[in-house]
Design an enzyme around this catalytic site. Structure first.
Site, PDB file in Angstrom:
ATOM      1  N   SER A 197      56.523   6.373 -46.715  1.00 18.48           N
ATOM      2  CA  SER A 197      57.867   5.913 -46.395  1.00 18.48           C
ATOM      3  C   SER A 197      58.923   6.811 -47.050  1.00 18.48           C
ATOM      4  CB  SER A 197      58.015   4.472 -46.891  1.00 18.48           C
ATOM      5  OG  SER A 197      59.150   3.883 -46.323  1.00 18.48           O
TER       6      SER A 197
ATOM      7  N   GLN B 185      63.741   2.639 -52.165  1.00 20.21           N
ATOM      8  CA  GLN B 185      62.699   3.374 -51.455  1.00 20.21           C
ATOM      9  C   GLN B 185      61.645   3.891 -52.428  1.00 20.21           C
ATOM     10  OE1 GLN B 185      62.449   3.521 -48.139  1.00 20.21           O
ATOM     11  NE2 GLN B 185      60.451   4.347 -48.602  1.00 20.21           N
TER      12      GLN B 185
ATOM     13  N   GLN C 190      37.512  -1.777 -41.682  1.00 19.12           N
ATOM     14  CA  GLN C 190      36.710  -2.782 -40.965  1.00 19.12           C
ATOM     15  C   GLN C 190      37.594  -3.655 -40.058  1.00 19.12           C
ATOM     16  OE1 GLN C 190      36.830  -2.227 -44.251  1.00 19.12           O
ATOM     17  NE2 GLN C 190      36.872  -4.107 -45.472  1.00 19.12           N
TER      18      GLN C 190
ATOM     19  N   GLU D  44      49.742  22.177  -1.764  1.00 19.77           N
ATOM     20  CA  GLU D  44      48.862  22.030  -2.933  1.00 19.77           C
ATOM     21  C   GLU D  44      47.392  22.070  -2.507  1.00 19.77           C
ATOM     22  OE1 GLU D  44      49.842  18.763  -5.559  1.00 19.77           O
ATOM     23  OE2 GLU D  44      51.633  19.780  -6.286  1.00 19.77           O
TER      24      GLU D  44
ATOM     25  N   TYR E 115      47.986  -5.552 -38.196  1.00 21.26           N
ATOM     26  CA  TYR E 115      47.327  -5.362 -39.480  1.00 21.26           C
ATOM     27  C   TYR E 115      48.353  -5.502 -40.599  1.00 21.26           C
ATOM     28  CZ  TYR E 115      44.655  -3.779 -43.350  1.00 21.26           C
ATOM     29  OH  TYR E 115      44.032  -3.756 -44.571  1.00 21.26           O
TER      30      TYR E 115
ATOM     31  N   ASN F 160      46.923   1.742 -45.921  1.00 20.41           N
ATOM     32  CA  ASN F 160      46.691   2.916 -46.765  1.00 20.41           C
ATOM     33  C   ASN F 160      46.132   4.060 -45.922  1.00 20.41           C
ATOM     34  OD1 ASN F 160      43.984   2.397 -46.302  1.00 20.41           O
ATOM     35  ND2 ASN F 160      43.662   1.367 -48.272  1.00 20.41           N
TER      36      ASN F 160
ATOM     37  N   HIS G  31      64.435   6.228 -42.664  1.00 18.79           N
ATOM     38  CA  HIS G  31      65.645   5.438 -42.936  1.00 18.79           C
ATOM     39  C   HIS G  31      66.772   6.400 -43.284  1.00 18.79           C
ATOM     40  CE1 HIS G  31      62.214   2.893 -44.364  1.00 18.79           C
ATOM     41  NE2 HIS G  31      62.839   1.969 -43.663  1.00 18.79           N
TER      42      HIS G  31
END
Lengths: 427, 427
Positions: A233, A255, A186, A410, A124, A209, A323
């Site tokens: 991030s 950043q 979607q 067992e 994606y 997002n 990072h």
């Protein structure tokens, strides 16, 4: 940036707090869209594409002509840069190939561990103003090296139904099988369940997002694997008096420009450095096109002054940054003591943007402290490790009695019997 | 078991369907308990322990005296069996150690990938009639080899507040740091959030009932990593006319006795084998102590007769079984074509129970088709891979312009500037 001088250890947890990452408030909306995609395939996908991205595609698949056209639109300078980055990313990820392990754990008992590609992966790539073609590189190169058979990519088109040419060019360069014009929840739903045109994949990778992130979380509960959980991030710079304040400021800003929820942390033992970095931040900030975003991110960010190198390392491992930049006199020694981080940038001439684009390491990394337990994307992210064992009759005579003893303890009779019946046949 | 002869390919998806694994119905109950543990720590944990396990512990931590006592209760035969299994599991997982990779991707650009142990791991061992000490072995041995600093184990006590001695003995043998008498959702919550006595861990491993599985899913959404999603256990046997019908039946039954929701599948191209296996199933079933469970599991199970070896392999990779037994004339050739499976047992003398206990491979494996994207537990499950890069001034002169070009194309000024400012300093 707020400055905290010599905070006591009991305050560290609070000082290292990240922006909240609870997506559960989105779950019911997102689940509704996912269910609709699962039930109605393409028609639902196109409906949401129109609603959220303002474009109702007749055809989701990007055509060969569109890709050819995109390739002509990219400057040769950019093509060359992408090619250079691709070579480095490939070199580093090829070095991660592990041969099959074959071990005879005892005479006649041969165990193997073999890495096999995940057959179908879905990437994606978010839309928006900045076209993240570097993420195409980072996600598709290792998939290709792993020998995934199908690499599909979903990305939202703009309102004219176009995908940014740099994304299409990079996808075609690195061997993505098919690109679809579909974004958001979607796209995640389409790759998780399959539609008439988009294949169901086994694992989904890539940023997004908070809706996309929530969708990835929901589909990962039972339908498909995902690369890792995601949050905003972040970067931490570990610096002493040997650091170059202008470089440090440039790293903090690179950043901060990512998003208003980005987090930026400077940990230092040099009070002099702080003043100089603050001055440089002011100076460099004024020239940035994404200044407003960076200013907001810096409001959540912190400068932490500590008394010793040992404390600086301890705080870093507690924070587990995505990072980490180390600009300290004994940078290698410090780097060796880092136990929690996504990717580490060592020395004054190693900016984070090197790893974001071209050094060879992957830029899809664990945020939000997930570096305590998760790796960044690497070759293994595209492989699963299957174990094999083959036992000879002689081997079963050796190991069989131990299995019988344990299965009996067992209280699993049938487990025991599967050995007993074979041992009896050998008598 | 239902038999399907030469089903057309379009029916395969339906025939290979597993019992439904949707735990979302449990989520609100489970979330309530997790929230309570998060807010109220030990007192909440003990409250649920009393409610669900019938035991209100004053002290959750198992004492040294209890462990010593347990060690005396285990027979020397069982100790010897566990020790043998431990050596094999260790040997196979030690062979999975990967050295640090160091690659100079271009002159002056050195990238490294280093495996570092996850610091704190939590193991969950279910209670119930069968004491799963073999799972203690499987989850703790690789944690120890990975060098995890803290290995905590939670397991529910019986109504007298006792933990089965085989579990305590094995935990002490393999170096579990601390054992706590706590089960169910409350144990998962305690390890995810930490309580006054139980440390918060970075990753949780281990099997459990559907409540435990739901709890693991929920905490994995943002608080802590987990080994893998889980569903009911399953085995597929791939067999031709060379298979021993008694052995095949014993393997099917050893899976069927696990639980009423276990799934057992026999895929064969030999119609003669089917009749013989059915006969053997009847014969062996009558002798099992867990007969009732196995009978129910067999009701959901299937025998599939196919026309060719190629189809048998194709169906297997489509099903992606947790356990796969191959009892065919050309077993090695078939094994090499398996691309989706948790663990594979090759040949007539390799029962699944060998891998369950003692061959050396891990028995914590992906169920429910997750083998398409997930590995079973292995050494890597206890490690994260951190990348490092170090660029020399010369190296930055080489790679810097490509980074600037790409950052500019992604419209990330500050990313570009972090390189430009360094390049300028070198001019």
């Amino acid at each position: 940036m707020q400055v905290f001088k010599y905070p006591p250890k009991e305050d560290w947890v609070k000082l290292l707090q990240r922006p909240e990452n609870d997506l559960s408030g989105l779950f019911s909306t997102v689940q509704g869209i996912l269910d609709d995609i699962k039930a109605n395939g393409n028609s639902a996908a196109i409906k949401y594409s129109e609603k959220f991205d303002g474009f109702a595609a007749k055809e989701l698949l990007v055509s060969k002509e569109e890709i050819d056209e995109a390739c002509m639109q990219i400057s040769s300078n950019l093509k060359e840069a992408i090619y250079k980055a691709k070579l480095n990313v490939e070199t580093f990820h090829e070095a991660q190939i592990v041969p099959e392990r074959v071990v005879e754990t005892m005479p006649g008992v041969v165990c193997r561990q073999k890495s096999v590609a995940i057959e179908k992966v879905g990437l994606y790539i978010p839309g928006g103003t900045a076209p993240l073609f570097s993420t195409v590189l980072m996600l598709a190169c290792p998939a290709k090296i792993a020998k995934c058979k199908e690499i599909v990519l979903c990305t939202p088109p703009d309102r004219e139904g176009k995908v940014h040419p740099a994304i299409l060019y990079t996808a075609s360069l690195v061997g993505v099988t098919k690109v679809y014009k579909l974004g958001g929840v979607q796209a995640i739903g389409a790759m998780a369940y399959g539609t008439e045109s988009i294949p169901k994949v086994d694992k989904i990778f890539g940023p997004g997002n908070s809706y996309v992130t929530a969708a990835k979380q929901l589909v990962s509960l039972k339908d498909v694997a995902i690369d890792m959980p995601a949050g905003p991030s972040e970067v931490e710079v570990l610096a002493d008096e040997s650091a170059n304040p202008a470089f440090v400021a440039s790293d903090l800003l690179s950043q901060a420009e990512h998003g208003v929820d980005s987090q930026v942390i400077l940990v230092t033992n040099s009070i002099e450095l702080i003043a100089k970095v603050e001055e440089e931040l002011e100076k460099q900030l004024s020239r940035l096109s994404r200044k407003e975003i960076a200013v907001k991110a810096l409001e959540n960010s912190r400068i932490l002054l500590l008394g010793s190198k040992e404390e600086m390392i301890e705080m870093t491992n507690q924070y587990a940054p995505e990072h980490l930049i180390i600009a300290m006199r004994d940078e290698d020694e410090v780097a060796n003591k880092i136990t929690n981080a996504g990717s580490v940038f060592v020395g004054n001439y190693t900016p984070e943007s090197a790893g974001d684009y071209a050094s060879g390491t992957n830029h899809t990394l664990p945020t939000h402290g997930y570096a305590r337990a998760y790796s960044g994307v690497n070759l293994d992210s595209y492989l699963k490790k299957i174990t094999f064992q083959k036992i000879s009759p002689q081997g079963l005579l050796e190991i069989g009695p131990a299995i019988e003893e344990m299965a009996a303890a067992e209280q699993l009779d049938a487990h025991k019997n599967a050995v007993t019946i074979r041992l009896n046949s050998l008598k």
